[in-house]
Design a protein around this motif. Structure first.
Motif, PDB file in Angstrom:
ATOM      1  N   ASN A   1       6.191  59.201  35.004  1.00  0.00           N
ATOM      2  CA  ASN A   1       7.192  58.539  34.663  1.00  0.00           C
ATOM      3  C   ASN A   1       7.325  56.777  33.952  1.00  0.00           C
ATOM      4  N   ASN A   2       5.974  56.363  33.593  1.00  0.00           N
ATOM      5  CA  ASN A   2       6.323  55.197  32.719  1.00  0.00           C
ATOM      6  C   ASN A   2       6.997  55.370  31.231  1.00  0.00           C
ATOM      7  N   ASN A   3       6.887  57.434  30.808  1.00  0.00           N
ATOM      8  CA  ASN A   3       6.942  57.373  29.251  1.00  0.00           C
ATOM      9  C   ASN A   3       7.908  57.862  29.484  1.00  0.00           C
ATOM     10  N   ILE A   4       8.690  58.196  30.154  1.00  0.00           N
ATOM     11  CA  ILE A   4      10.505  58.253  30.916  1.00  0.00           C
ATOM     12  C   ILE A   4      11.221  56.950  30.514  1.00  0.00           C
ATOM     13  N   LEU A   5      12.015  56.648  29.261  1.00  0.00           N
ATOM     14  CA  LEU A   5      13.033  55.724  29.372  1.00  0.00           C
ATOM     15  C   LEU A   5      14.475  56.335  29.708  1.00  0.00           C
ATOM     16  N   SER A   6      14.894  55.704  30.944  1.00  0.00           N
ATOM     17  CA  SER A   6      15.729  55.829  31.400  1.00  0.00           C
ATOM     18  C   SER A   6      16.386  54.252  31.519  1.00  0.00           C
ATOM     19  N   VAL A   7      17.663  54.114  31.820  1.00  0.00           N
ATOM     20  CA  VAL A   7      18.732  53.145  31.316  1.00  0.00           C
ATOM     21  C   VAL A   7      20.135  53.628  33.167  1.00  0.00           C
ATOM     22  N   THR A   8      20.615  51.755  32.847  1.00  0.00           N
ATOM     23  CA  THR A   8      21.610  52.421  34.514  1.00  0.00           C
ATOM     24  C   THR A   8      22.513  51.317  33.486  1.00  0.00           C
ATOM     25  N   THR A   9      24.082  52.295  34.092  1.00  0.00           N
ATOM     26  CA  THR A   9      24.928  51.771  33.223  1.00  0.00           C
ATOM     27  C   THR A   9      25.681  50.567  34.385  1.00  0.00           C
ATOM     28  N   GLU A  10      25.992  49.372  33.241  1.00  0.00           N
ATOM     29  CA  GLU A  10      26.010  48.692  34.413  1.00  0.00           C
ATOM     30  C   GLU A  10      28.351  48.896  34.430  1.00  0.00           C
ATOM     31  N   GLU A  11      29.017  49.695  33.230  1.00  0.00           N
ATOM     32  CA  GLU A  11      30.193  49.574  33.419  1.00  0.00           C
ATOM     33  C   GLU A  11      30.541  50.788  33.128  1.00  0.00           C
ATOM     34  N   ARG A  12      31.005  51.130  33.248  1.00  0.00           N
ATOM     35  CA  ARG A  12      31.925  53.086  32.576  1.00  0.00           C
ATOM     36  C   ARG A  12      31.002  52.577  30.985  1.00  0.00           C
ATOM     37  N   CYS A  13      30.662  53.369  30.358  1.00  0.00           N
ATOM     38  CA  CYS A  13      29.623  53.907  28.690  1.00  0.00           C
ATOM     39  C   CYS A  13      30.439  55.039  28.228  1.00  0.00           C
ATOM     40  N   GLU A  14      30.448  54.596  26.869  1.00  0.00           N
ATOM     41  CA  GLU A  14      30.547  55.960  26.603  1.00  0.00           C
ATOM     42  C   GLU A  14      29.431  56.228  24.939  1.00  0.00           C
ATOM     43  N   ILE A  15      28.525  57.488  25.233  1.00  0.00           N
ATOM     44  CA  ILE A  15      27.409  57.026  25.020  1.00  0.00           C
ATOM     45  C   ILE A  15      27.189  58.823  23.882  1.00  0.00           C
ATOM     46  N   ILE A  16      26.964  58.759  22.614  1.00  0.00           N
ATOM     47  CA  ILE A  16      26.259  59.528  21.714  1.00  0.00           C
ATOM     48  C   ILE A  16      25.654  60.537  22.505  1.00  0.00           C
ATOM     49  N   LYS A  17      25.228  61.214  22.251  1.00  0.00           N
ATOM     50  CA  LYS A  17      23.959  62.502  22.853  1.00  0.00           C
ATOM     51  C   LYS A  17      23.962  63.657  21.806  1.00  0.00           C
ATOM     52  N   ILE A  18      22.461  62.875  21.408  1.00  0.00           N
ATOM     53  CA  ILE A  18      21.659  64.153  20.236  1.00  0.00           C
ATOM     54  C   ILE A  18      20.558  64.327  21.325  1.00  0.00           C
ATOM     55  N   SER A  19      20.472  65.964  21.685  1.00  0.00           N
ATOM     56  CA  SER A  19      19.733  66.710  22.297  1.00  0.00           C
ATOM     57  C   SER A  19      18.694  67.374  21.070  1.00  0.00           C
ATOM     58  N   ARG A  20      17.273  67.572  21.528  1.00  0.00           N
ATOM     59  CA  ARG A  20      16.105  67.874  20.690  1.00  0.00           C
ATOM     60  C   ARG A  20      16.335  69.010  20.577  1.00  0.00           C
ATOM     61  N   GLY A  21      17.155  70.165  21.117  1.00  0.00           N
ATOM     62  CA  GLY A  21      17.412  71.347  20.534  1.00  0.00           C
ATOM     63  C   GLY A  21      17.677  71.586  19.037  1.00  0.00           C
ATOM     64  N   GLN A  22      18.969  70.463  19.621  1.00  0.00           N
ATOM     65  CA  GLN A  22      20.308  70.220  17.953  1.00  0.00           C
ATOM     66  C   GLN A  22      19.317  69.936  16.967  1.00  0.00           C
ATOM     67  N   TYR A  23      18.338  69.095  17.169  1.00  0.00           N
ATOM     68  CA  TYR A  23      17.405  68.526  16.520  1.00  0.00           C
ATOM     69  C   TYR A  23      17.411  69.119  15.512  1.00  0.00           C
ATOM     70  N   GLU A  24      15.642  69.830  16.647  1.00  0.00           N
ATOM     71  CA  GLU A  24      14.581  71.161  15.595  1.00  0.00           C
ATOM     72  C   GLU A  24      15.733  72.480  15.106  1.00  0.00           C
ATOM     73  N   HIS A  25      17.324  72.216  15.485  1.00  0.00           N
ATOM     74  CA  HIS A  25      17.487  73.448  14.555  1.00  0.00           C
ATOM     75  C   HIS A  25      18.280  72.795  13.399  1.00  0.00           C
ATOM     76  N   VAL A  26      18.318  71.999  13.429  1.00  0.00           N
ATOM     77  CA  VAL A  26      18.870  70.999  12.321  1.00  0.00           C
ATOM     78  C   VAL A  26      17.811  71.038  11.426  1.00  0.00           C
ATOM     79  N   LYS A  27      16.553  70.677  11.555  1.00  0.00           N
ATOM     80  CA  LYS A  27      15.533  70.763  10.754  1.00  0.00           C
ATOM     81  C   LYS A  27      15.093  71.896  10.415  1.00  0.00           C
ATOM     82  N   MET A  28      14.771  72.589  10.626  1.00  0.00           N
ATOM     83  CA  MET A  28      14.731  74.132  10.617  1.00  0.00           C
ATOM     84  C   MET A  28      15.554  74.702  10.007  1.00  0.00           C
ATOM     85  N   ASP A  29      16.849  74.384  10.199  1.00  0.00           N
ATOM     86  CA  ASP A  29      17.355  74.866   8.670  1.00  0.00           C
ATOM     87  C   ASP A  29      17.751  73.867   7.545  1.00  0.00           C
ATOM     88  N   LEU A  30      17.145  72.934   7.653  1.00  0.00           N
ATOM     89  CA  LEU A  30      16.684  72.327   6.329  1.00  0.00           C
ATOM     90  C   LEU A  30      15.676  72.678   6.094  1.00  0.00           C
TER      91      LEU A  30
END
Length: 475
Positions: A236-265
């Motif tokens: 668990n030392n290599n896993i970066l995790s955060v705890t929200t202090e209030e309601r947060c709006e966060i952008i997410k880019i998954s690894r599958g999306q990134y690998e698919h875009v890299k392969m397409d390019l």
């Protein structure tokens, strides 16, 4: 009130033009914010950006203190109503809502006003599903995301263009734990506190002109998480995790999306390189297996206008395939130039012997046979080349080397010195003929001292002809 004061007040009242709104003074806080808009022209910035100009015009009126208009008093209406006492739960919820507004205001306090507007636009766009967004909304998403340093450090420009079409936003309530071992996250709104240590690879970048805060809290513009494949570990030392202090709006880019875009390019880039090589006249009959060997070695390189790509008498350092633009082929020739007092001097001149257009190549024979170039190649416009270095080309197998020697041809390889001299003589005759024609035309136009722009040729048609002196009466 004295008589003098009354007269001055009447005079000032009369000086005001009816129908025009006057301001009472200057709001210096708004003036300071107006002067600190990022992107305005200064000694460090020679040009004003369109966004800064638009922001300046929108907030310009706020620096003037306008007089308050006094409306006539509305008579008070007495109505008997039965008011319900608010419960303790309702009062507590109102207090939480008030604290949330204060936290949101504090979170956006250190961000410039123009950037706050961009963040609000981005949140509004990302609330829609990707297939519901228009083309302009996708373009705005790419332009706004490019302003965040956390995003620029993770993705290239082409990757960000592709990801902006399918990027998603998630809402997390207060106290939620977000794990970033399988995706990349960036906070758009709210606060979050990291659990694990942030390594150098995932270190958050801060901008002093955005906010000044403790690095323990992550807020708008901060990113966390990883897209690398070597993070699948049980520790668990290599896993970066955060705890929200209030309601947060966060952008997410998954690894599958990134690998698919890299392969397409990668596949798209490979197809472009393959089309470029097969379009060259030397490689149209090559087998696909040999073309793929060259495709793996090609890298893109740009050259500005009037850049010497290859110099005469030198072995080329790379083989080039022109994707866009064109180049001139120059040949050096030594001539005798007549000076004053009948003296002659030897001068070297450069003659244009031809052009290298798009979908043409050069440098293969010079590298394979280690022969110096018999001409110089200079870019006539901005040129984009597919380049294979000399070391990579020499590292090809013997079959492809023999194939290159049989198909490729040197530039101006069979050109003799007599042909170069004849080319120079024809160019000089053409130049003298053009000068003679121009001289005859100028002499014809200037016959008897008539020159365009002077004398009879000069007349201002915008001015009306006025008679000189007094006009005489007509009978």
């Amino acid at each position: 009130m004295s008589i003098r004061a009354a007269a001055l007040s009447d005079r000032s009242r009369a000086a005001l033009t009816p129908g025009i709104q006057y301001f009472l003074g200057i709001e210096y806080n708004n003036l300071e914010k107006l002067c600190n808009i990022c992107g305005l022209q200064s000694r460090y910035n020679p040009h004003t950006t369109p966004e800064a100009h638009r922001e300046f015009l929108q907030t310009y009126q706020s620096i003037f203190i306008q007089p308050t208009t006094v409306l006539p008093m509305i008579p008070e209406l007495i109505v008997n109503r039965h008011y319900k006492k608010s419960s303790i739960a309702e009062s507590v919820s109102d207090g939480h809502g008030h604290m949330k507004k204060l936290l949101d205001r504090k979170a956006m306090e250190y961000i410039p006003v123009h950037f706050q507007k961009k963040i609000k636009i981005l949140i509004k766009i990302l609330k829609k599903l990707p297939f519901h967004r228009s083309h302009s909304e996708r373009l705005n998403t790419y332009k706004i995301l490019r302003l965040f340093p956390a995003v620029n450090s993770q993705f290239t420009d082409e990757e960000l263009k592709q990801l902006s079409d399918q990027i998603m936003m998630e809402s997390w309530v207060k106290g939620s734990t977000v794990y970033g071992d399988l995706a990349f996250y960036m906070i758009l709104k709210g606060y979050a506190r990291p659990h694990t240590m942030v390594g150098d690879k995932h270190k958050v970048e801060y901008h002093d002109f955005w906010y000044e805060k403790s690095p323990e809290l992550l807020t708008c513009g901060d990113g966390f998480g990883t897209l690398s494949t070597n993070s699948h570990q049980k520790s668990n030392n290599n896993i970066l995790s955060v705890t929200t202090e209030e309601r947060c709006e966060i952008i997410k880019i998954s690894r599958g999306q990134y690998e698919h875009v890299k392969m397409d390019l990668m596949l798209r880039d490979q197809s472009v390189k393959e089309e470029l090589i097969q379009a060259c006249p030397f490689y149209q009959q090559w087998p696909k297996l040999s073309v793929n060997k060259l495709v793996e070695l090609i890298k893109w390189k740009n050259f500005p206008e009037n850049h010497v790509i290859v110099k005469e008498g030198e072995i080329s350092s790379f083989a080039g395939y022109i994707k866009s633009g064109y180049c001139y082929i120059f040949k050096d020739i030594e001539i005798l130039k007549k000076l004053s007092l009948g003296k002659m001097q030897s001068v070297v001149k450069h003659i244009i012997m031809g052009k290298l257009q798009e979908k043409e190549s050069f440098g293969e024979i010079s590298i394979i046979l280690k022969k110096p170039f018999t001409c110089s190649i200079i870019s006539a416009t901005k040129v984009e080349l597919g380049v294979i270095s000399a070391a990579d080309l020499q590292g090809l197998d013997s079959v492809n080397k023999i194939l290159l020697q049989q198909t490729a041809q040197p530039i101006l390889g069979n050109l003799t010195q007599e042909e170069v001299n004849n080319r120079y003589i024809s160019l000089e005759k053409k130049k003298e003929w053009q000068q003679f024609k121009q001289t005859v035309i100028n002499q014809t136009i200037s016959y008897k001292g008539i020159r365009p722009g002077f004398g009879k040729w000069k007349h201002d048609w915008n001015k009306k002809d006025r008679p000189k002196g007094k006009a005489t009466q007509s009978f």
